[in-house]
Design an enzyme around this catalytic site. Structure first.
Site, PDB file in Angstrom:
ATOM      1  N   ASP A 474       0.845  -1.188   0.000  1.00  0.00           N
ATOM      2  CA  ASP A 474       0.000   0.000   0.000  1.00  0.00           C
ATOM      3  C   ASP A 474       0.890   1.251   0.000  1.00  0.00           C
ATOM      4  OD1 ASP A 474      -3.003   1.033   0.848  1.00  0.00           O
ATOM      5  OD2 ASP A 474      -1.418   2.276   1.712  1.00  0.00           O
ATOM      6  N   ILE A 475       0.608   2.202  -0.910  1.00  0.00           N
ATOM      7  CA  ILE A 475       1.390   3.444  -0.978  1.00  0.00           C
ATOM      8  C   ILE A 475       0.975   4.344   0.173  1.00  0.00           C
ATOM      9  CG2 ILE A 475       1.954   5.449  -2.401  1.00  0.00           C
ATOM     10  CD1 ILE A 475       1.258   3.738  -4.859  1.00  0.00           C
ATOM     11  N   GLU A 519      -4.847   2.366  -4.042  1.00  0.00           N
ATOM     12  CA  GLU A 519      -3.390   2.358  -3.996  1.00  0.00           C
ATOM     13  C   GLU A 519      -2.834   1.049  -3.424  1.00  0.00           C
ATOM     14  OE1 GLU A 519      -4.759   4.594  -0.238  1.00  0.00           O
ATOM     15  OE2 GLU A 519      -5.427   4.219  -2.282  1.00  0.00           O
TER      16      GLU A 519
END
Length: 595
Positions: A474-475, A519
């Site tokens: 996950d960003i 994301e």
């Protein structure tokens, strides 16, 4: 060298021809003589008698021959109501030219042994430049046999044709035969003529003229020459569906117009249809290889065939042959009819003496591969010495007058071909779109979920391998990227992260990564230890942190890692890896956590 022909005459006329030729050959003490004898019937005694006459007059000549579905002399089909013997004599006058004739047994039992013997024979003779094959095709898987040619020296040209008779084009009735000065008349054999020497030059050309038509079909079941299923349905049923042929007699007559065009790596091989099975199968005139998976119906267009002939004749003329051998499929004779078949070969006679026969299959080596063709014309140009640079002979193609209806049919065939290609391309793009995420090009969530389920099922069936592992990424703070710099900047971050994951997954031998949503991304490692999965995650974290985006700068990712437990379902594994990712977020982000 020079080439002379004899065809359709009495025994006395044959003896007179051979006697006169013997006197001519005697004028050159170094001449080497090769005689091809072709008989268009299954009557072997006719062949034996003719060959005996030729041998008595030409005792030093080498002989090679076979039964045929018709012969070609002086560039034209030899029409005859009686059994016809044709003798094609090539006289090589340069003492440096080398010719040898060999004969081997050939059937399913001896196939591998014969192929190995042929390889040894040629490898022991570095002077060999070309190999002519005359072969029976009874009960022999020629696709496998041809595969053996890959092991021959790459610079050796291989060509030839399969024996047949005018009585039938069914190669499995035991009628065709081969013979030579190196062996007896045989219904299960292969005759080889080896050509070579410093002054010897040979060129082959394969002429098709049939256009693949319509969409591709999958060959879903086949064995040897028998095609059982196309697209999972009986082959005959699929053929009739596309051609509207509902009567077996009509099919037998018209199928020569529509052979199969088989995808073969970067080229196409044409296969003729010869019989219909009770179970809806179709028997082809040569066997299919295991790697033949896709095909299309081909369309015989006279205009296309004649244009192919013109292009071929131009190339042959530049070679400046002194003699030409033609190996044309019996199906081409059936297609044109005896009245028009010579249109294909008469243009060659204007360049050099041309002779040959109508075959049960044509052979021509292209690159490393020896291909077994049908419905093709293989033209072999032969020359001793260097070309003069001044090609002789005129290019004359006997053009046909096409009716308006034929022109319309040809235009419609072209339209069907183009639209089928466009539809196949559109379908392929739709199929990709249904499987991938539009922005990143990675798998979408639905597909990656299916891959996880498949990996768990395979693990349940085979517990010797490591269980699959998931890496969920996950960003960090991605919403702030969109809010601060705009969605274009955010999309660029997602695209580059997707590209990085694809590269890392390829290096690690992982399954294709997917975009889980927003994301979040998921990578499936089908068989990896927990430590290996963590190493992959750490590499992804480090390399992404090192990226610098022109607008939004650098970013970090949080990662969860989990390895499947015994009996665990896909949902359970995904929930655990999601918890590991949540833990990484809670502990400060930009880190890897396991579950």
């Amino acid at each position: 060298m020079y080439q002379v022909h004899f065809s359709h005459g009495s025994e006395d006329e044959l003896r007179q021809f051979a006697s006169g030729l013997s006197a001519r050959i005697a004028q050159s003490s170094d001449a080497r003589t090769l005689v091809h004898v072709f008989n268009d019937t299954a009557n072997r005694s006719v062949t034996d008698k003719a060959t005996s006459i030729l041998r008595s007059e030409l005792p030093d000549a080498l002989f090679a021959g076979c039964s045929t579905s018709g012969t070609i002399c002086d560039g034209a089909f030899v029409a005859s109501e009686q059994p016809n013997i044709s003798a094609i004599v090539n006289v090589f006058e340069d003492p440096r030219t080398i010719i040898e004739v060999h004969q081997f047994p050939l059937n399913r039992k001896t196939k591998s042994e014969t192929a190995e013997a042929i390889r040894e024979l040629i490898n022991e003779r570095p002077w060999v430049k070309a190999v002519e094959m005359l072969t029976t095709l009874i009960d022999v898987g020629m696709a496998d046999f041809c595969d053996e040619a890959r092991l021959l020296p790459e610079d050796v040209i291989v060509f030839g044709g399969g024996a047949l008779t005018s009585e039938t084009i069914n190669m499995w009735k035991g009628l065709p035969y081969v013979f030579s000065s190196a062996g007896e008349n045989s219904g299960e054999g292969i005759v080889l003529v080896l050509y070579g020497g410093e002054s010897f030059h040979l060129q082959t050309l394969t002429i098709y003229g049939w256009k693949p038509l319509g969409r591709h079909m999958e060959i879903t079941r086949a064995e040897g020459p028998v095609l059982y299923e196309l697209d999972g349905a009986p082959a005959y049923e699929r053929y009739c569906h596309y051609l509207s042929l509902e009567d077996n007699d009509v099919f037998a007559t018209d199928s020569v117009l529509f052979p199969l065009a088989i995808d073969h790596e970067d080229r196409t091989v044409i296969k003729a249809l010869v019989d219909i099975g009770e179970n809806g199968s179709i028997t082809l005139s040569s066997d299919l290889a295991s790697y033949h998976k896709r095909c299309r119906i081909a369309y015989g267009d006279p205009g296309t065939i004649l244009r192919s002939i013109r292009e071929g004749v131009c190339a042959i003329r530049e070679f400046e042959p002194q003699g030409i051998m033609a190996y044309s499929c019996a199906a081409r004779r059936k297609y044109w009819g005896d009245e028009h078949i010579s249109r294909e070969t008469l243009p060659l006679q204007a360049i050099a003496p041309t002779a040959g026969f109508y075959t049960g299959g044509e052979f021509c080596r292209e690159g490393k591969e020896l291909l077994h063709h049908n419905v093709t014309l293989v033209v072999v140009s032969i020359r001793e010495g260097d070309a003069s640079g001044e090609p002789k002979g005129e290019i004359v193609i006997d053009a046909m007058e096409f009716t308006r209806q034929m022109e319309i049919v040809n235009s419609l065939a072209a339209f069907v071909g183009v639209t089928s290609a466009e539809l196949e391309d559109a379908y392929a793009r739709l199929e990709v779109a249904a499987r991938t995420d539009e922005l990143t090009g990675l798998l979408n969530r639905g597909v990656i979920e299916s891959r996880i389920e498949e990996a768990l099922a395979e693990r349940a069936a085979d517990r010797d391998d490591e269980p699959p592992a998931l890496v969920m990424l996950d960003i960090d703070n991605f919403k702030a990227v969109n809010d601060t710099f705009g969605h274009r900047a955010g999309d660029e971050v997602l695209r580059k992260f997707g590209s990085l994951l694809r590269t890392l997954a390829d290096d690690a031998g992982a399954d294709t990564p997917g975009r889980w949503g927003g994301e979040e991304f998921m990578v499936l490692l089908p068989s990896a230890s927990l430590s290996d999965a963590c190493a992959f995650a750490e590499r992804a974290r480090g390399e992404f942190t090192g990226l610098n985006f022109p607008i939004s700068g650098s970013h970090t990712i949080s990662i969860g890692v989990a390895q499947a437990l015994p009996g665990e379902t896909s949902d359970m594994l995904c929930q655990r890896v999601d918890k590991a990712l949540y833990s990484a977020k809670e502990k400060g982000k930009n880190r890897v956590e396991t579950a």
